[in-house]
Design an enzyme around this catalytic site. Structure first.
Site, PDB file in Angstrom:
ATOM      1  N   GLU A   1       4.199 -33.416  27.559  1.00 49.50           N
ATOM      2  CA  GLU A   1       4.961 -32.136  27.605  1.00 49.50           C
ATOM      3  C   GLU A   1       5.102 -31.488  28.889  1.00 49.50           C
ATOM      4  O   GLU A   1       4.583 -30.501  29.366  1.00 49.50           O
ATOM      5  CB  GLU A   1       3.580 -30.904  26.946  1.00 49.50           C
ATOM      6  CG  GLU A   1       3.142 -31.374  25.636  1.00 49.50           C
ATOM      7  CD  GLU A   1       2.193 -30.438  24.821  1.00 49.50           C
ATOM      8  OE1 GLU A   1       1.660 -29.522  25.528  1.00 49.50           O
ATOM      9  OE2 GLU A   1       1.765 -30.577  23.752  1.00 49.50           O
TER      10      GLU A   1
ATOM     11  N   GLU B   1       2.192 -36.612  16.106  1.00 50.59           N
ATOM     12  CA  GLU B   1       1.013 -35.495  15.923  1.00 50.59           C
ATOM     13  C   GLU B   1       1.306 -34.931  14.829  1.00 50.59           C
ATOM     14  O   GLU B   1       1.144 -33.701  14.634  1.00 50.59           O
ATOM     15  CB  GLU B   1       0.802 -34.687  17.197  1.00 50.59           C
ATOM     16  CG  GLU B   1       0.559 -35.520  18.457  1.00 50.59           C
ATOM     17  CD  GLU B   1       0.182 -34.339  19.519  1.00 50.59           C
ATOM     18  OE1 GLU B   1       0.146 -33.290  19.467  1.00 50.59           O
ATOM     19  OE2 GLU B   1       0.422 -34.720  20.761  1.00 50.59           O
TER      20      GLU B   1
END
Ligand code: XIL
Length: 378
Positions: free
Chosen positions: A166, A278
């Site tokens: 991220e 995910e």
């Protein structure tokens, strides 16, 4: 196309079926007993097609026998949901506590399951001392120590690492759409390359992944990630793959399928693997029936997988858990649209461990991928 046991055995007898290590070990009774092939298993369906199906876990879940059963049926790999995060392993600047992660590694090893490392360098789940020391001149030292010790400890078992997680957030207004993290503030954009180069030095064979979310909802973010990854690779930074976290919305946000297709296609054309890392669905239409909610979650996963699979068959398809019972999306702090902590129906199994429509969508999508037959080495 349904693939049944007869076909599997025929192919196996013909020496034509490619088996993963875990698959072969399973046939020899490693971990889950010596049962016959289970064509209904997500893990086995994936193993026959070069897709390692996995799920995020935490070690306290292993005593839940009903959950353990579905993990062993449907997973060929695991990833720590939180037990490899700095808040779990780094209580102080000079300490490493891998007790929880070792339990996951041991369970994976005992059951011949693969293992992902997640995450090495992230801005989230950081203990307060870390942000202070990173910003006070200790960033490179801590980045290097963390990667050396963590990759060094698990390199024989972990084959795929989310090295940087991220790092892109265009809203922060930084060149290249970089996220304004303590790592960025301390080291500039170079922290990303530093992390990947060091991870490669620590493990020459592992798959090194840049992992992020919302590429399927935010075209500008997707473009920033493409620019970052391709420019780093042009400079020789060893990024093998991009992880699509794939935290989807059932109804609240429309998938940007064109942007997602372009994202995947551009990476593939530049030799970068694409993983699903995910997968789950934020599903907060609490006023609907369970069947309607499951249908919505399954529908968005179907569209998502069709879009990605049209461009690339991910070598790893990892869900952020297998059952709503343990979903992070039950927690209001991670799912603001669920302020009262209701069950989020966004995974293949329900709170009660019943199969949800999403599981069939996953199996169907995997089984549409041609089986990878390879001539047996003579
Ligand atoms: C989340 C876990 O699910 C939580 O249990 C933990 O408290 C915080 O992190 N993107 C990521 C994951 O890369 O590491 C996050 O996992 C979810 C968002």
């Amino acid at each position: 196309m349904s693939f049944d046991r007869r076909d599997f055995l025929t192919a196996l007898v013909g020496g034509m079926v490619a088996l993963t290590n875990a698959e072969a070990a399973n046939l020899e009774g490693c971990g889950q007993g010596d049962g016959p092939p289970d064509p209904d298993s997500l893990a086995r369906a994936g193993a026959l097609r070069g897709i390692v199906v996995g799920a995020a876990v935490s070690s306290e879940q292993f005593i839940d026998t009903s959950y353990r059963a579905v993990l062993l049926k449907d997973c060929a790999a695991l990833v720590p949901e939180w037990q490899m995060k700095w808040t779990a392993t780094r209580k102080a600047p000079k300490t490493f506590d891998f007790a929880g992660m070792d339990l996951i590694a041991r369970f994976a090893s005992d059951h011949c399951l693969g293992l992902r490392g997640h995450p090495l360098i992230w801005h989230g789940a950081m203990p307060s001392w870390a942000e202070q020391e990173i910003l006070a001149g200790g960033a490179q030292r801590h980045l290097e120590a963390h990667i050396r010790v963590t990759v060094g400890r698990y390199k024989s078992q972990i084959t795929s690492w989310d090295v940087v997680n991220e790092a892109i957030r265009p809203e922060d207004g930084i060149d290249g759409g970089l996220r304004n993290t303590p790592w960025y503030r301390a080291l500039g954009a170079d922290y990303i390359a530093n992390a990947f180069h060091l991870a490669r030095r620590m493990d020459p064979n592992a798959r090194l992944v840049y992992n992020d979310y919302n590429m399927e909802y935010e075209p500008q973010k997707a473009q920033s990630i493409l620019a970052l990854v391709l420019s780093l690779r042009d400079k020789g930074v060893p990024i093998d793959a991009v992880g699509l976290q794939s935290h989807l919305w059932a109804t609240k946000r429309p998938l940007r399928t064109d942007a997602l297709k372009n994202f995947c296609r551009t990476l593939v054309r530049n030799g970068v693997d694409v993983l699903i890392t995910e997968l789950d669905v934020r599903e907060t239409d609490f006023n609907l029936t369970a069947a309607q909610r499951d249908k919505n979650s399954a529908a968005v996963v179907k569209t998502y997988l069709e879009t990605v699979f049209a461009e690339v068959i991910p070598k790893e398809l990892t869900l952020w858990g297998l059952s709503d019972r343990y979903s992070w999306l039950k927690k209001p702090k991670f799912n603001p649209e669920n302020p009262l902590g209701y069950i989020n129906r966004g995974l293949p199994y329900s709170e009660e461990m019943a199969r949800q429509q999403m599981r069939q969508v996953l199996l169907d999508a995997i089984q549409c991928v041609p089986i990878q037959y390879k001539k047996k080495a003579t």
